[in-house]
Design a protein around this motif. Structure first.
Motif, PDB file in Angstrom:
ATOM      1  N   ALA A 113      11.544 -39.486 -54.693  1.00 25.80           N
ATOM      2  CA  ALA A 113      11.402 -40.903 -54.360  1.00 25.80           C
ATOM      3  C   ALA A 113      10.011 -41.404 -54.735  1.00 25.80           C
ATOM      4  CB  ALA A 113      11.664 -41.115 -52.878  1.00 25.80           C
ATOM      5  N   ARG A 114       8.988 -40.601 -54.421  1.00 27.17           N
ATOM      6  CA  ARG A 114       7.619 -41.004 -54.764  1.00 27.17           C
ATOM      7  C   ARG A 114       7.443 -41.131 -56.277  1.00 27.17           C
ATOM      8  NH1 ARG A 114       3.880 -37.236 -50.712  1.00 27.17           N
ATOM      9  NH2 ARG A 114       4.398 -38.375 -48.769  1.00 27.17           N
ATOM     10  N   THR A 115       8.031 -40.201 -57.019  1.00 24.86           N
ATOM     11  CA  THR A 115       7.943 -40.253 -58.482  1.00 24.86           C
ATOM     12  C   THR A 115       8.563 -41.528 -59.021  1.00 24.86           C
ATOM     13  OG1 THR A 115       8.033 -37.839 -58.627  1.00 24.86           O
ATOM     14  CG2 THR A 115       8.574 -39.080 -60.623  1.00 24.86           C
ATOM     15  N   LEU A 116       9.723 -41.880 -58.460  1.00 25.67           N
ATOM     16  CA  LEU A 116      10.400 -43.096 -58.909  1.00 25.67           C
ATOM     17  C   LEU A 116       9.592 -44.338 -58.554  1.00 25.67           C
ATOM     18  CD1 LEU A 116      14.104 -42.251 -57.972  1.00 25.67           C
ATOM     19  CD2 LEU A 116      13.084 -42.324 -60.254  1.00 25.67           C
ATOM     20  N   VAL A 117       8.987 -44.348 -57.371  1.00 24.21           N
ATOM     21  CA  VAL A 117       8.169 -45.490 -56.948  1.00 24.21           C
ATOM     22  C   VAL A 117       6.959 -45.644 -57.859  1.00 24.21           C
ATOM     23  CG1 VAL A 117       6.667 -46.381 -55.134  1.00 24.21           C
ATOM     24  CG2 VAL A 117       8.918 -45.465 -54.545  1.00 24.21           C
ATOM     25  N   VAL A 175       4.123 -48.416 -62.250  1.00 25.29           N
ATOM     26  CA  VAL A 175       3.486 -48.365 -63.570  1.00 25.29           C
ATOM     27  C   VAL A 175       4.163 -49.339 -64.539  1.00 25.29           C
ATOM     28  CG1 VAL A 175       3.101 -46.930 -65.609  1.00 25.29           C
ATOM     29  CG2 VAL A 175       2.602 -46.019 -63.341  1.00 25.29           C
ATOM     30  N   CYS A 176       5.511 -49.332 -64.527  1.00 23.56           N
ATOM     31  CA  CYS A 176       6.255 -50.245 -65.388  1.00 23.56           C
ATOM     32  C   CYS A 176       5.956 -51.704 -65.049  1.00 23.56           C
ATOM     33  CB  CYS A 176       7.761 -49.982 -65.260  1.00 23.56           C
ATOM     34  SG  CYS A 176       8.287 -48.419 -65.972  1.00 23.56           S
ATOM     35  N   LEU A 177       5.876 -51.986 -63.747  1.00 24.27           N
ATOM     36  CA  LEU A 177       5.606 -53.347 -63.301  1.00 24.27           C
ATOM     37  C   LEU A 177       4.229 -53.803 -63.754  1.00 24.27           C
ATOM     38  CD1 LEU A 177       6.505 -55.810 -61.677  1.00 24.27           C
ATOM     39  CD2 LEU A 177       5.575 -54.720 -59.631  1.00 24.27           C
ATOM     40  N   VAL A 178       3.230 -52.947 -63.566  1.00 28.03           N
ATOM     41  CA  VAL A 178       1.861 -53.288 -63.966  1.00 28.03           C
ATOM     42  C   VAL A 178       1.779 -53.495 -65.477  1.00 28.03           C
ATOM     43  CG1 VAL A 178      -0.496 -52.424 -64.135  1.00 28.03           C
ATOM     44  CG2 VAL A 178       0.773 -52.149 -62.000  1.00 28.03           C
ATOM     45  N   CYS A 179       2.408 -52.593 -66.219  1.00 28.02           N
ATOM     46  CA  CYS A 179       2.388 -52.705 -67.683  1.00 28.02           C
ATOM     47  C   CYS A 179       3.060 -53.999 -68.146  1.00 28.02           C
ATOM     48  CB  CYS A 179       3.088 -51.501 -68.311  1.00 28.02           C
ATOM     49  SG  CYS A 179       2.162 -49.959 -68.173  1.00 28.02           S
ATOM     50  N   SER A 180       4.181 -54.345 -67.513  1.00 37.03           N
ATOM     51  CA  SER A 180       4.884 -55.560 -67.910  1.00 37.03           C
ATOM     52  C   SER A 180       4.050 -56.799 -67.636  1.00 37.03           C
ATOM     53  CB  SER A 180       6.234 -55.653 -67.193  1.00 37.03           C
ATOM     54  OG  SER A 180       6.064 -55.801 -65.790  1.00 37.03           O
ATOM     55  N   VAL A 181       3.294 -56.781 -66.531  1.00 34.11           N
ATOM     56  CA  VAL A 181       2.410 -57.906 -66.216  1.00 34.11           C
ATOM     57  C   VAL A 181       1.324 -58.045 -67.269  1.00 34.11           C
ATOM     58  CG1 VAL A 181       0.679 -58.754 -64.582  1.00 34.11           C
ATOM     59  CG2 VAL A 181       2.852 -57.851 -63.737  1.00 34.11           C
TER      60      VAL A 181
END
Length: 261
Positions: free
Chosen positions: A9-13, A18-24
């Motif tokens: 779960a932690r890995t997925l979070v 990371v994906c969210l930050v990169c997309s921003v």
């Protein structure tokens, strides 16, 4: 087992964050760079127009291009349906390609008329005028049409007599390098200079397979096809017949010649 689930779960979070930050960051960069991209696109367009008009030199700086364009080129809006100049929109900011996607500013072309395979044609376009001593020196018109793999986007320039070709060039296409991509070859492009569009009022310019016979009475209206690129050559021929014909700039050229544009 519980520990393993917690680790997963932690890995997925973390991956999600990371994906969210990169997309921003990517979205922010795209927004921040858009004005620069638009400016560069406009600059490339101005370079192409100057080149096809035979103005300026290769390697000019951005400031030199802008200054020469402002000094020598006048953009004018044309109503393609009436063949006359229009003040409906600002010619310096109007984008015919964007208009072609707007149902209110364009019309769908039936297959019998769509010889350039563009599907929709804008109701207004922009031409570029070069004057000498107050007289028309060159008229530059945007042209486009499908080749083998892509739509070719370019400009055709004609002399002040509105019949003699001053130049033809494409600034964007995806044709095969070494074959259809030879539309960029300066040697092939130079063949267009001095050719005549009309013969006794009839559109007669043609790309011919097998080479132009210099003894033919039609030689002044013909250009050699690209070797090994029949479909691209046909595409160039078709797009010119569309844009110089009744559905393109044909009525405008006729009105301009008669002093009624």
């Amino acid at each position: 087992m519980s520990s393993q689930k917690e680790s997963t779960a932690r890995t997925l979070v973390v991956a999600l964050l990371v994906c969210l930050v990169c997309s921003v960051f990517v979205a922010g960069a795209a927004v921040a760079l858009r004005p620069t991209q638009l400016e560069n696109r406009q600059l490339d367009k101005q370079r192409s127009i100057l080149a096809i008009a035979g103005l300026g030199e290769a390697g000019m700086s951005a400031n030199q291009v802008k200054a020469l364009y402002k000094e020598r080129i006048v953009a004018k809006l044309v109503n393609l349906e009436t063949g006359a100049y229009s003040d409906e929109f600002d010619a310096n900011t109007f984008d015919p390609l964007v208009a072609a996607k707007d149902p209110e500013l364009s019309k769908a072309l039936p297959g019998s008329e769509d010889i350039a395979s563009i599907k929709r044609r804008e109701r207004y376009s922009v031409v570029y005028i070069v004057e000498e001593n107050g007289e028309l020196d060159k008229l530059i018109m945007p042209v486009r049409g499908y080749g083998l793999w892509s739509t070719l986007y370019g400009f055709m320039a004609v002399q002040g007599d509105l019949n003699t070709v001053a130049g033809l060039g494409f600034y964007q296409h995806g044709e095969t390098p070494g074959l259809g991509g030879e539309v960029d070859n300066p040697k092939w492009r130079s063949q267009w200079q001095g050719k005549e569009l009309f013969n006794d009022g009839k559109l007669s310019i043609q790309v011919v397979k097998g080479g132009v016979d210099p003894q033919s009475p039609r030689a002044d209206h013909q250009v050699d096809a690209l070797a090994g690129a029949t479909l691209t050559s046909n595409g160039v021929n078709n797009l010119l017949h569309f844009w110089l014909g009744g559905n393109g700039f044909g009525p405008f050229i006729a009105n301009l010649r008669a002093g009624e544009a």
